[in-house]
Scaffold this active site. Structure first.
Site, short mmCIF file in Angstrom:
data_model
loop_
_atom_site.label_atom_id
_atom_site.label_comp_id
_atom_site.label_asym_id
_atom_site.label_seq_id
_atom_site.Cartn_x
_atom_site.Cartn_y
_atom_site.Cartn_z
N GLY A 228 -9.03 10.58 0.82
CA GLY A 228 -8.17 11.40 -0.15
C GLY A 228 -8.76 13.00 -0.04
N PRO A 263 -12.36 8.55 4.65
CG PRO A 263 -13.80 9.97 5.61
CD PRO A 263 -13.87 8.51 4.89
N GLY A 264 -9.77 10.36 6.19
CA GLY A 264 -8.87 10.57 7.25
C GLY A 264 -8.70 11.99 7.59
NE ARG A 301 0.74 16.48 6.02
CZ ARG A 301 0.32 17.79 5.67
NH1 ARG A 301 0.67 18.99 6.15
NH2 ARG A 301 0.01 17.70 4.29
CB CYS A 345 21.20 17.04 14.65
SG CYS A 345 21.55 17.31 16.49
C1 PLP Z 1 -6.30 3.15 1.23
C2 PLP Z 1 -6.51 4.47 2.07
N1 PLP Z 1 -7.64 4.94 2.08
C3 PLP Z 1 -7.83 5.99 2.99
C4 PLP Z 1 -6.66 7.06 3.20
C5 PLP Z 1 -6.90 8.41 3.80
O1 PLP Z 1 -6.66 9.21 3.04
P1 PLP Z 1 -6.88 10.78 3.65
O2 PLP Z 1 -6.52 10.85 4.82
O3 PLP Z 1 -6.28 11.79 2.49
O4 PLP Z 1 -8.67 10.88 3.33
C6 PLP Z 1 -5.55 6.69 2.63
C7 PLP Z 1 -4.45 7.54 2.87
O5 PLP Z 1 -3.39 7.61 2.18
C8 PLP Z 1 -5.33 5.32 2.00
O6 PLP Z 1 -3.99 4.85 1.57
#
Ligand code: PLP
Length: 419
Positions: A228, A263-264, A301, A345
């Site tokens: 997050g 983290p993503g 997005r 479209c």
């Molecule tokens: C359970 C869970 N973990 C990790 C993430 C990764 O979040 P982020 O990309 O914001 O770090 C998410 C994204 O919504 C999630 O739902």
């Protein structure tokens, strides 16, 4: 470093629209995280949903990352990319029986469970397989993450996890089951978080719950603090990663659990751009549009979250003169501000709104910044558009990591109506 010259070269070599990721920068982000948490035993389970390209996953595997998955196919991707099974966790509110069975057979680290019903299903399936399922429960701490409502997940009204009271009962039940082995506890309150206090507030609630569970002799090994952490798309103030780690560690004082983080966006968001080409300019009275070859199917997005990505404009020497005959010339005053829109479209198909951009010509480029996360992974074939190619920059060299789709790819799974 991705320079302007490199972007021009890549656009020429691979065509547009094109995703480009700087793997060297991704490595720095991973090391930032590792450094921040080095005081504790910790594992980064990268959230595949942000970007699940196999080459990226193999690269992250080489940096010792694990994987946070939200579908069984993400689990399979992680394994295929070389991430060991004992570093893979699997969350999601709607796992089917088959998903659960496959995950248990694949023997991953644990499943994050999100309801009582799911836990009972996992117990039954584990029993059928003659196994004890390693589990963790996703606790919804009912804390406002102060982010976009679509990516806020830690409030009672959101579908994710269970409340603290239910979680406690679930742990007691699981602790007494021969077929469930509760080893972790999980929370994740949302994505693109730019304030630390909701995270530490949540951690505080979860740690209190953990102490209660340990007193009941539950043998928890992992606290999974979710992902997050937000990135700077524009001028937002973001969370410093070191303060984040310190905040969590402070809440965890006296607890001897390994930390898993998911983290993503933080790992890949800032490390990717989407290159797109200007197709046309047009002005409808006082409203000016730059029409580009990327669209909402490539980057959803802006349309979905009203997200604002920074845009860089690159004028390209194309030798093409756009000549408009006098008869067709429009005398409306040129507008300095334009919407950057795609060919789909839908009026919601835009990349940026009301940005200042010089007069463009066909063949010029725009660079859409911070597009490494939730860009390609959320792309679709809407309007029968082909998905982009993806390129990685590794040690300064470019490498194609996903081919551009072609028409045959697009229709590959469709069956003829008439034989
Ligand atoms: C359970 C869970 N973990 C990790 C993430 C990764 O979040 P982020 O990309 O914001 O770090 C998410 C994204 O919504 C999630 O739902």
């Amino acid at each position: 470093m991705i320079t302007k010259d490199l972007l021009l070269y890549l656009a020429n070599k691979y065509g547009t629209p094109l995703y480009v990721y700087d793997f060297d920068e991704i490595k720095n982000k991973v090391f930032d995280f590792k450094r921040a948490f080095k005081a504790r035993k910790s594992l980064i389970c990268y959230a595949l949903k942000a970007n699940s390209n196999l080459s990226l996953l193999s690269y992250l595997a080489s940096l010792d990352c694990g994987a946070d998955c939200v579908s069984i196919n993400e689990v399979k991707r992680a394994l295929k990319a070389g991430i060991p099974k004992y570093k893979i966790i699997y969350s999601g509110v709607g796992k089917s029986d088959l998903d659960i069975k496959e995950a248990l057979e694949l023997d991953i680290l644990f499943l994050n469970l999100e309801s009582v019903e799911e836990m009972l299903r996992v117990e039954t399936i584990a029993k059928d397989l003659g196994k004890s399922a390693r589990i963790s429960i996703r606790v919804n701490p009912n804390v406002d993450a102060k982010t976009h409502p679509y990516i806020s997940t830690g409030l009672r009204e959101n579908k994710f996890g269970v409340n603290i009271e239910s979680a406690k009962k679930m742990y007691i039940y699981a602790g007494n089951s021969k077929f469930l082995h509760p080893i972790g506890i999980h929370f994740h309150i949302g994505s693109q978080l730019v304030e630390l206090s909701p995270i530490t507030q949540s951690a505080n609630k979860i740690v209190e719950l953990i102490f209660g569970l340990l007193a009941l002799k539950l043998d928890l090994k992992f606290i999974d603090i979710g992902g997050g952490i937000g990135i700077k798309y524009n001028d937002e103030k973001t969370i410093d990663i070191y303060s984040y780690a310190q905040g969590i560690l402070k809440e965890m004082q006296g607890l001897d659990l390994s930390i898993i983080c998911e983290p993503g966006r933080y790992i890949v968001g800032d490390c990717g751009v989407l290159i797109s080409k200007i197709l046309y300019e047009k002005q409808n009275e006082n409203k000016r549009f730059c029409i580009v070859d990327a669209a909402m199917n490539d980057l959803i997005r802006p349309a979905l979250y009203n997200a604002k990505h920074k845009i860089e404009y690159i004028s390209v020497d194309t030798n093409q003169k756009s000549h408009i005959p006098d008869l067709l010339k429009d005398n409306t005053r040129f507008q300095e501000y334009a919407d950057i829109v795609g060919p789909i479209c839908e009026s919601g198909d835009y990349i940026a709104k009301h940005i200042k951009i010089p007069r463009t010509k066909a063949g010029d480029l725009i660079i859409i910044k911070s597009a490494g996360a939730y860009g390609f992974s959320m792309s679709s074939n809407y309007n029968s558009r082909l998905k982009c190619a993806e390129v990685a920059i590794i040690n300064g060299k470019d490498k194609l990591i996903r081919k551009r789709e072609n028409f045959e790819d697009l229709i590959a799974n469709e069956l003829p109506y008439l034989n």
